[in-house]
Every structure is written in C-alpha cells, then in structure tokens.
Scaffold this active site. Structure first.
Site, mmCIF file in Angstrom:
data_model
loop_
_atom_site.group_PDB
_atom_site.id
_atom_site.type_symbol
_atom_site.label_atom_id
_atom_site.label_comp_id
_atom_site.label_asym_id
_atom_site.label_seq_id
_atom_site.Cartn_x
_atom_site.Cartn_y
_atom_site.Cartn_z
ATOM 1 N N CYS A 68 101.552 39.465 12.043
ATOM 2 C CA CYS A 68 102.584 40.492 11.860
ATOM 3 C C CYS A 68 101.976 41.885 11.779
ATOM 4 C CB CYS A 68 103.388 40.189 10.606
ATOM 5 S SG CYS A 68 104.456 38.799 10.875
ATOM 6 N N GLU A 69 101.428 42.319 12.879
ATOM 7 C CA GLU A 69 100.842 43.656 13.000
ATOM 8 C C GLU A 69 101.021 44.072 14.458
ATOM 9 O OE1 GLU A 69 98.967 45.590 10.824
ATOM 10 O OE2 GLU A 69 98.584 44.163 9.214
ATOM 11 N N PRO A 84 68.213 42.170 18.714
ATOM 12 C CA PRO A 84 69.424 41.993 19.521
ATOM 13 C C PRO A 84 70.396 41.003 18.886
ATOM 14 C CG PRO A 84 67.636 40.703 20.456
ATOM 15 C CD PRO A 84 67.061 41.433 19.270
ATOM 16 N N GLY A 85 71.647 41.336 18.890
ATOM 17 C CA GLY A 85 72.683 40.407 18.413
ATOM 18 C C GLY A 85 73.643 40.145 19.552
ATOM 19 N N TYR A 132 80.488 38.834 17.280
ATOM 20 C CA TYR A 132 81.507 39.550 16.502
ATOM 21 C C TYR A 132 82.904 38.985 16.759
ATOM 22 C CZ TYR A 132 77.487 42.549 16.098
ATOM 23 O OH TYR A 132 76.218 43.005 15.864
ATOM 24 N N ARG A 181 88.032 42.519 17.435
ATOM 25 C CA ARG A 181 87.455 43.649 18.188
ATOM 26 C C ARG A 181 88.484 44.494 18.947
ATOM 27 N NH1 ARG A 181 84.099 43.615 21.723
ATOM 28 N NH2 ARG A 181 82.813 45.268 20.873
ATOM 29 N N TYR A 220 88.471 48.251 17.578
ATOM 30 C CA TYR A 220 87.782 49.255 18.404
ATOM 31 C C TYR A 220 88.502 49.539 19.714
ATOM 32 C CZ TYR A 220 83.863 47.092 15.776
ATOM 33 O OH TYR A 220 83.042 46.546 14.835
ATOM 34 N N GLY A 222 71.319 46.775 19.674
ATOM 35 C CA GLY A 222 72.296 47.706 20.239
ATOM 36 C C GLY A 222 72.425 47.671 21.744
HETATM 37 N N1 LYS Z 1 81.150 44.515 14.987
HETATM 38 C C1 LYS Z 1 80.850 45.427 16.016
HETATM 39 C C2 LYS Z 1 81.409 44.991 17.345
HETATM 40 O O1 LYS Z 1 82.102 44.059 17.418
HETATM 41 C C3 LYS Z 1 79.437 45.833 16.098
HETATM 42 C C4 LYS Z 1 78.778 46.199 14.826
HETATM 43 C C5 LYS Z 1 77.316 46.253 15.040
HETATM 44 C C6 LYS Z 1 76.567 46.188 13.786
HETATM 45 N N2 LYS Z 1 75.773 47.361 13.530
HETATM 46 O O2 LYS Z 1 81.237 45.605 18.339
#
Ligand code: LYS
Length: 417
Positions: A345-346, A275-276, A373, A313, A317, A239
């Site tokens: 087409c959105e 960490p991702g 992501y 993304r 978001y 995170g």
């Molecule tokens: N997919 C999300 C992003 O692009 C984060 C999800 C994290 C997974 N718990 O920010």
C-alpha cells in the site's frame, strides 16, 4: 556475462528452467546462479593477477551464507559493515583474517568481536572512531590493524544516495586531514597502521573518478613515506557498476589494468578490492507471478506478487532493472507498456514503469540484476513474509533460505499480560 539464458522460449538459470523453480518453490523468489558468482569473482582475481591482491566481497550486497560460502571456497576475503555480517562470514566458513571492517559507526562491542576474530583490518572513518578502536584494543590486550578511509572529494557521477566520496558525504576522513590522522594513529596505543582506503560511491560506470581519487591517495602515500610511514595495503573500495540497462561499466580487467598501471612503482603494496554489486547483481533474478492485469484509460498495470518490501531499489533510487517474461509469448497477446507494480500500500511500490510486455495474468516475470541489494534490503512491510532464496548449481536447485512463515512475522513479539 551470466548464466541466465533462454532455451526454447523458456528462461533458464544455468540448466534449470525458472518456471519449474517457481512451480516447486512458489513466488516471489530469488534465484541465484552459483556459476555466475564464481565467474564474477574470478573476473576480479584474474584482473588483479600479477600484483599482490585480495578481493574482499562486500557482504552487504548479498549476505546469504550459501553465497558467502561459495566465495569463501574460492579464497575470497570479505568487506563487512557490522557484527552481524562478520557472524555470517564465520557461519559460512569464511576466513576472518581476510575481513576488512568498513562503516561509520562501529560500536565498542563490534570492535571487540572483530578483534577476537583477528580480522585483517578496520577501515577507520573518523578520528573519534580511531580513538575508540585504540581504547578497545588496549583494554582487551590486542593490536588493531587499521587503515584510514580517506574522503578524496571526488564526484563519482552516480545517484546522490549512493555517492560516498564527496566532502558533504558522511563517509571517511577529509584527505587533507589524513596525514595528521596517520600521525595520531601512530601515537595511539594498540594500533598497527597497515593501510589506506577509499570508496567513492556505487554503480560507477566510468574509471576516471577512481583514477582521480587514486592519484590523490597516491600523493598521500608518498607524503606518508617521506615521514617514514610505510603502508602494507591500498584498498580501493568497491563501486564498480553493472549493466542494469544500457550502462557500459568498465570490465574488471580494464579497471584493474588502469589501477595496476598507476601502481607500477609500488610492487609490494597489496591491492584490496571490495566489489559487491559487480559480483552479485547479475548472479540473481527475482521471480514474480502476475496476479492481475489492470488496464485503465491512462495506464496498463501488471500487478505482481513481489513488492517494494522484496525489492526496494526501484522505489528508493528510481533504479531501472530489466523485467523479462519467463516464457515469452508468441500467441498474439498484445504488447502494452506496463507499470509493473506490487501489492504494497504505497504509490512508490513498483518494480518497473513503462515496460513493453506481452503478458497475461498468471504469467511469470523475472526482474534481472536482482542478486545484489535485493534480498538484503527486503523487509516485512505490510506483514509480508520475505521471499525464498534459491541457488542453482548446474542442473540442481537448492533452497538457501526458506520462504518466511506467518509465525516468523511476529517472532519475538509478545502480548501484554
Ligand atoms: N543499496 C544500494 C543499491 O542498491 C547501494 C549501496 C552501496 C553501499 N555503499 O544500489
């Protein structure tokens, strides 16, 4: 810090010109930098130095097997959320003994597969799942190492879709019930209780919520200790945010220093990180070509060949990611505020809005911070073959996933007889 930089008005990935990559492999394409993945991984291992630790890269951020292999070669562990991700780790040569399995809905089949590969630990998200893991392990005559994912009810101050540690979120077990759940875990067969974990959300730019959650979890660890339950590891999830814009997330070293300070009385408690984004986001860019410029009274649009199917993304978001010219112009081309939009087409199909750019049709743009992501959330919506993925290593560029073909769009589909 990453290895994307300008040299002579040209964007480079390590030592390779991005324009050359686009010319050779076409657009849209994802371009990754091996050195950046390595650097970011080491930022965590260096930060944790001095305390027993394991860095489990969150596979969901970028699950290309070349990426996993680069990290596996450095000794990384992996945080997975599905059988598919575990299969990728295996295919990439990762060590399954360093795998933690997160996610709220592990099926019996997935549990059995993970047990067969002797993973490090299941991060258990509910009592029902705890019972299921016990049953499956008992049936196949194995012991499942488990950790309870506690939900500490801490506001991570992030986008509501990527907040996970509030009591209204579906994740984890209410920390107030955790003690009872640990007692239950001890009573159930075929389980070995080894850890505790929490994950409060994504893209966190402040260390305070982590520390607040950690305080609650350490209180639980103490409570368990006095009941004779000793844990082997503490998994503080992932995170940690990245600078997409002007965010100033703590460096892994600052974050780990604060965490380690809290663990001064627990020198043997292994610290697990997941960490991702912090490893992958700034290790990749999405390269796209401008098809058309469309000025109107209201707006300037730059219509590009990458869309929300390639990079979700911004649409999902309202995420902001920097968009830069691969070869910035200094030929007097006027700067306008462009909405950079895709072909899908959105109305929600955009990579960025109101971006000051001096551009012409045919120019290449790069969306930064696209290594996490990006491809993993891509789809074939509007029957668009998914983009190629390329990895630069020094002065070499490798195709790590070919651009999908038209045939691949209907692979597995069938006409009625
Ligand atoms: N997919 C999300 C992003 O692009 C984060 C999800 C994290 C997974 N718990 O920010």
């Amino acid at each position: 810090m990453d290895f994307f930089h300008y040299k002579d008005q040209q964007l480079f990935a390590e030592e390779v010109a991005v324009a050359d990559i686009a010319k050779q492999y076409g657009t849209p394409c994802y371009v990754y930098s091996r050195k950046t993945f390595e650097r970011h991984y080491h930022a965590f291992t260096d930060a944790a130095d001095g305390h027993p630790h394991l860095v489990c890269y969150a596979v969901k951020a970028n699950s290309n097997i070349a990426v996993l292999n680069v990290l596996a070669k450095l000794g990384a562990g992996f945080d997975i959320v599905s059988k598919g991700e575990l299969a990728r780790v295996i295919e990439a040569g990762g060590d399954t003994c360093k795998v933690v399995f997160s996610g709220v809905a592990k099926t019996s089949d997935e549990i059995e597969f993970a047990l067969a590969h002797n993973i490090k630990c299941f991060n258990v998200e509910s009592v029902a799942e705890l019972k299921r893991i016990s049953q499956v392990a008992h049936r196949v005559n194995k012991t499942a190492r488990i950790s309870i994912r506690v939900n500490p009810d801490i506001d991570a101050n992030t986008h509501p879709y990527i907040s996970t540690g509030l009591k209204e979120n579906k994740f984890g077990i209410d920390i107030k019930q955790a003690f009872d759940v640990y007692q239950l875990a001890y009573a159930l067969p075929a389980l070995d209780v080894v850890g505790v974990d929490f994950h409060i959300g994504s893209q966190l730019t402040d260390v305070e919520p982590f520390l607040a959650a950690l305080d609650k979890v350490l209180a639980l660890i103490e409570q368990l200790k006095s009941a004779g339950i000793e844990l082997h590891h503490l998994d503080i999830g992932g995170g940690l945010g990245v600078p997409y814009d002007s965010e100033k997330p703590p460096h892994p070293s600052a974050y780990a220093a604060e965490v380690k300070a809290k663990l001064i009385n627990y020198p043997h408690l292994e610290l697990v990180f997941e960490p991702g984004r912090a490893i992958a986001a700034n290790a990749g860019i999405l390269v796209t070509q401008i098809e058309y410029l469309k000025p109107s009274q209201e707006k300037h649009f730059a219509i590009v060949d990458a869309g929300m199917n390639d990079m979700l993304r911004p649409s999902l978001y309202q995420a902001w990611q920097n968009i830069i010219a691969v070869a910035p112009r200094d030929d007097g081309t006027p700067t306008h505020n462009y909405d950079v939009v895709g072909p899908v087409c959105e109305t929600g199909d955009f990579l960025g809005k109101d971006r000051p750019l001096a551009i012409q049709a045919g120019d290449l743009l790069a969306q930064r911070s696209a290594g996490a992501y990006g491809f993993t959330m891509s789809s074939n919506y509007n029957s668009r073959p998914r983009a190629a993925e390329l990895m630069v290593d020094g002065d070499q560029c490798y195709v790590v996933r070919q651009r999908e073909t038209l045939q691949s769009l209907w692979q597995g589909e069938q006409l009625l007889p």
